[in-house]
Write a protein that holds these residues in place. Sequence first.
Motif: not given
Length: 627
Positions: A170-171, A176-180, A200-207, A212-218
């Motif tokens: 996904l160019p 993404c940095t996940l933290y607790k 502002t809109l770039q994370p939309l491509s990830l979403w 569309f693909l779902g967790r299984d396909q990824l």
Amino acid sequence: MAGYYHIDHREGVVRITRLALHAKFPNFAREGFVALKRLPVIYVGGSASAFCQYICLQLGLPLSCCSVVPHNTVFGSSHTMDVKQLERQMTEDLADGRIPLLLIASAGTPVVGHVDNLTRLRELCEEHHVWLHIRGHGTALRLAGTDDPSLDVISRCDSVTLSPSIWFGLPGAPLCTLYKTADPSMALASDLRSLPSSLTLQPLSLWLAFQFLGRDQLSLMINHATELAKLLSAEISQIPEMKCVDVPLHCNHVIIFKFAGLAASVESTGISSPTTDNGPATASAAAAVATTSTSGAATGSASGETESVERSQPSAAKAAGHVGKLSQTALENLNSMLLRSVQRSVPHIAMSIVRSQQHGECLRFSPLETAAVYGTSFEDVHNFCGRLVKRIALVNHTLAKQPEFLQLATSHECLQVVNAQETSGLATLRFIPRYIGPQQGQFNSEEISEINRVNAGMAGTLAERYGFVREVQTADGQLFVEIGWLLDDVDMVAFVGEIVQCGTDLEDSSRYLDSMSEVIRHGIEAAQHDLEVAAEKKLQEEGILRHVPIVGGMLNWFMPQEVVPTGAGLSLNLQSGTLETTENTYKYRMQVANSSHDRADETEEAEGSVVGTDDNADAATQRAESE
């Protein structure tokens, strides 16, 4: 667990470091650096040492806050963090009044993909209350549910940086940095809850991709990439001339291999190469991804590659002794040549050349970074290995022919061969004209220019006949003829003879041009001298007064000079280098030599005499008949 999106892979670590400062020093938000009563220490591995200066620059910390942990030198991988040394550094820092703050561990080093001992590092962090941050492409395997014990710690670390834009092709998508954190206000103070206006809109491509693909396909895409790495490792292990280097203990998603001759073997830190029994896993991944081939085609290709390897054994055995004599530079050039030549035939598999301090230049295959973009399939891996086997067969054939070629080439004094151990191919040589003489490279600028001219012509002539010959130029401007890897069976005696003959022909033509230029120069000088003599003679005959301005004009008016028809002109004979009249040229309507003129005159006289004899004979016959 919350997330922070960013483009620069270092920016997430900076925000996590600020969050760790707020967690370690509660008054940091209100008092700033005054709250740092003791100097915090950030521990990074050798593969992440580039973070040190950037973190300190962004947070205003001194460089002494960063502590680089060396790699293992005795046990384990030489690319992972030395846990014993890290423990000693933490103990010494606590004794010196410092506070261990953050540890940046790697779940896949950037080049070779080795994973740190995350379990032991997690234990140290819990013991000394240190924030654990994990980065690397190995985190993708944990998200895909890979059963790897070395990656189980990722789900229990304090923060982790993910690169889905690279894994899923996904160019432009952000990292993404996940933290607790138990206190959301700390995340807000660390600027982890705000999103830059540029994102502002770039994370939309990830979403959209995830929806569309779902967790299984990824997960299947990630598993497909790992299976590609395993398949290539198994194929490389079947090629005797290639060897895998820096094989990791776990998480084998990056393959590093190189050409090392017939005696090559899998080289690792006491770890055997991956087995070739990848049939079920390969078939399942192939069924999941649409770009892969069928298992039957893969099996047939694999059997074909095995036969190709077996057929290449005799030539490889002949070249094995000579491969060991090649220098490190020649072997590195050989790896580069193999990658360029093979990758042109298989464009859907992306590889790169990396340089290792221990192994030199090697070929690197990281499907987690490239498979989604190039659409790499199992068939592409099979085709790559098949092309590689054929190219290696050419290399073995060339190396087997090299001693014979060098023996024949060095027997000719006009051929100068460079060091064969530095050559990536059959040989690199140049032709030294005989009128210059073999001086072992001690030539002046004029001689070098003449040698370059002859060798440039020889390289062009040979390149038209053989596709593996080309012209190369050194840094000091000297031209050589490089003979690369033989594409077919070439008779070395005839080939060397053709090289010498080609250089000799160019040498003779060069001599002819030199002699021709000398003849023309002398002819021009003679013509100029004759013209000067003729001009002086004419001046003496006409008188000086006729050439004086105004006076000469009046004298020519009252006493005009008789116009005498001029004789024939002059021409330069390039063969003899002499000046000749053009009388015969106008007479015979063509340019002929003096000998031709003489023969023509003699022929005319002979014909005239024959005609006269015939006339006299006819007259005598008539008188006899009348009597």
